[in-house]
Design an enzyme around this catalytic site. Structure first.
Site, PDB file in Angstrom:
ATOM      1  N   SER A  22      11.140  -2.959 -46.907  1.00 17.42           N
ATOM      2  CA  SER A  22      10.098  -3.121 -45.872  1.00 17.42           C
ATOM      3  C   SER A  22      10.395  -2.254 -44.657  1.00 17.42           C
ATOM      4  CB  SER A  22      10.049  -4.579 -45.395  1.00 17.42           C
ATOM      5  OG  SER A  22       9.483  -5.391 -46.361  1.00 17.42           O
ATOM      6  N   ARG A  26       8.409   1.343 -43.146  1.00 18.96           N
ATOM      7  CA  ARG A  26       7.961   1.403 -41.750  1.00 18.96           C
ATOM      8  C   ARG A  26       8.633   2.549 -41.007  1.00 18.96           C
ATOM      9  NH1 ARG A  26       7.149  -3.491 -43.796  1.00 18.96           N
ATOM     10  NH2 ARG A  26       5.590  -4.892 -42.898  1.00 18.96           N
ATOM     11  N   ARG A 122      -4.644  -5.753 -57.239  1.00 24.31           N
ATOM     12  CA  ARG A 122      -4.298  -6.612 -56.095  1.00 24.31           C
ATOM     13  C   ARG A 122      -5.399  -6.620 -55.030  1.00 24.31           C
ATOM     14  NH1 ARG A 122       1.852  -5.551 -54.671  1.00 24.31           N
ATOM     15  NH2 ARG A 122       1.462  -7.406 -53.401  1.00 24.31           N
ATOM     16  N   GLN A 168       1.933  -7.388 -44.556  1.00 31.46           N
ATOM     17  CA  GLN A 168       1.222  -6.142 -44.888  1.00 31.46           C
ATOM     18  C   GLN A 168      -0.124  -6.106 -44.185  1.00 31.46           C
ATOM     19  OE1 GLN A 168       1.162  -6.020 -49.178  1.00 31.46           O
ATOM     20  NE2 GLN A 168       3.353  -5.558 -49.313  1.00 31.46           N
ATOM     21  N   ASP A 314       9.485 -13.267 -51.540  1.00 30.33           N
ATOM     22  CA  ASP A 314       9.912 -12.383 -52.630  1.00 30.33           C
ATOM     23  C   ASP A 314      11.102 -12.953 -53.408  1.00 30.33           C
ATOM     24  OD1 ASP A 314       7.928 -10.582 -51.967  1.00 30.33           O
ATOM     25  OD2 ASP A 314       9.220  -9.349 -50.704  1.00 30.33           O
ATOM     26  N   LYS A 341       0.981 -11.024 -56.298  1.00 30.68           N
ATOM     27  CA  LYS A 341       2.040 -10.017 -56.090  1.00 30.68           C
ATOM     28  C   LYS A 341       1.968  -8.982 -57.230  1.00 30.68           C
ATOM     29  CE  LYS A 341       3.707 -11.597 -52.285  1.00 30.68           C
ATOM     30  NZ  LYS A 341       3.603 -10.801 -51.071  1.00 30.68           N
ATOM     31  N   ARG A 387      10.907  -7.829 -59.518  1.00 33.73           N
ATOM     32  CA  ARG A 387      11.612  -9.064 -59.130  1.00 33.73           C
ATOM     33  C   ARG A 387      11.709 -10.046 -60.310  1.00 33.73           C
ATOM     34  NH1 ARG A 387      12.912  -7.516 -54.177  1.00 33.73           N
ATOM     35  NH2 ARG A 387      11.255  -6.695 -52.854  1.00 33.73           N
TER      36      ARG A 387
END
Ligand code: S3P
Length: 428
Positions: A22, A26, A122, A168, A314, A341, A387
């Site tokens: 993350s 950014r 999504r 997000q 997550d 997800k 994941r």
């Protein structure tokens, strides 16, 4: 690709995990919006962050790779972005498509962003609607999914209340607000990860928080800034659960990001009876970090719901694995976001636990597992979700017999080298 996983014992190691995904997204995006040069060290090496870098390159941003995982972003301010010659490909990455859409909605050129089959399933209306309230013009598929066709117009600030706690979504509208005319405020129903706010603040952007409400005045150009990315707690979570459950283990994971909006997995494991130590706590560039020490513990069940959910979202698949080892009932509720997800993670957990012989009760927004229940070696379908692949690898380390994980290449999305690391620890 597949991997064979066998029962593990006595994990003893000191190691580190790749940079936070993350924060890496950014750092690249904000560095591109800044004017000047930002050097970012320990950038997450996975495919998701590479998608962000590739999209930025297609928008004319120069990104230089140095040795190791360092990159230099040559930002030329928001107006330094130029029309892409082709559709932008966000790959598997929700953070790339949603944050970049917030930036591109207000740039004076058209663009199209799409992604792989998972990303194209999504929900994107959640970003399109608030961007439209700011004057944005974005077309989705009839189902409200990517590809996103962004017209590129002048945006004006708006007061927005978000229907879901999603970093997000929050970051998408904050970035749109940063480049728009006037004041933008965003209120979320619960606190989601706050890297955007912290990092923009560190880059000199004036952004105010009042409880769950954030406010900024646009347009503002961030100051370029060097950034050292801490280790990803979401990657560390797989190793933490493994160490908590594999007999006679002690694991130290160095330099992990422990931003309180991300540490739900520490709270959950502590509540379950695993005393995780945080050593050498320090804060660099607004992001707290520490070395985490975990020892094998006997776990008991707990309830995970409400405001804790965004802080652990997550890590819930691997928490389900810990729940199989815990005495008593573990209940996860309020986590319907897991359904949208990279795959439907509630369905993927249900299917793979059942393949390993575990009985679990599934809900629309979570599940309940009464433990302890033995895990049996099985064939696992990763559903091409990084994941899920890694959570069930941990299950395989705890199971009797051999586990075969199908579709393991997806681990590269966030954690290249995960399987090599495990074989290194096992035979160390
Ligand atoms: C992310 C936010 C989370 C998380 C995702 C990364 C981010 O999603 O699941 O892996 O970088 O902002 P939400 O948008 O649901 O918070």
């Amino acid at each position: 690709m597949h991997q064979i996983v066998r029962t593990a014992a006595r994990w003893r190691a000191v190691l580190s995990v790749p940079g936070d995904k993350s924060i890496s997204h950014r750092a690249l995006l904000f560095g591109a919006l800044a004017s000047g040069r930002s050097r970012i060290t320990r950038v997450a090496p996975g495919r998701d962050v590479a998608s962000t870098a590739d999209c930025l390159s297609s928008l004319g941003v120069r990104i230089e790779r140095e040795d190791g995982n360092a990159v230099v972003v040559h930002g030329r301010g928001p107006s330094g972005l130029s029309a892409p010659a082709h559709d932008l490909d966000a790959g598997n990455s929700g953070t790339t498509i949603r944050l970049l859409s917030g930036i591109l909605a207000g740039r004076p050129f058209p663009s199209v962003i799409t992604g792989d089959a998972s990303l194209r399933r999504r929900p994107m209306r959640r970003i399109v609607e608030p961007l439209e309230r700011m004057g944005g013009r974005i077309e989705t598929s009839p189902e409200g999914t990517a590809p996103l066709r962004i017209r590129g117009t002048r945006l004006t600030g708006a007061d927005l209340t978000l229907p879901v706690a999603s970093a997000q979504l929050k970051s998408c509208v904050l970035l749109a607000g940063l480049l728009a005319e006037g004041r933008t405020s965003v209120t979320e129903p619960a606190m989601s990860r706050d890297h955007t706010e912290r990092m923009l603040d560190g880059m000199g952007v004036r952004i105010r928080r009042d409880g769950l409400r954030l406010e900024l005045e646009g347009p503002q150009t961030p100051r370029s800034c060097d950034f050292d990315v801490p280790g990803d707690i979401s990657s560390a979570a797989f190793l933490m659960v493994a160490a908590a459950c594999i007999p006679e283990s002690e694991l130290t994971i160095e330099n992990v990001g422990v931003n309180p909006t991300r540490t739900g997995i520490l709270d959950a494991l502590r509540r379950m009876g695993c005393p995780i130590e945080e050593l050498n706590p320090r804060t660099l560039q607004g992001e707290p970090r520490a070395d985490l020490r975990i020892r094998t513990a006997s776990l008991s069940g707990t309830d995970i719901d409400g405001d804790l959910i965004p802080k652990i979202i997550d890590e819930i698949p691997v928490l389900a694995v810990a729940a199989c080892r815990a005495r008593g009932r573990t209940v996860v509720r309020d986590a319907a976001e897991l359904r949208v997800k990279e795959t439907d993670r509630i369905a993927a957990v249900a299917r793979n636990l059942s393949a390993m012989g575990v009985r679990a009760e599934m809900f629309e927004d979570g599940f309940a597992i009464v433990g302890p229940q033995p895990l049996r070696g099985a064939v696992i379908d990763s559903m091409e979700d990084h994941r899920i692949a890694m959570a069930f690898t941990v299950a395989g380390l705890l199971a009797e017999g051999e586990t075969r994980i199908e579709g393991t290449e997806c681990a590269d999305i966030s954690y290249p080298g995960f399987f090599d690391l495990l074989s290194g620890i096992e035979y160390a």
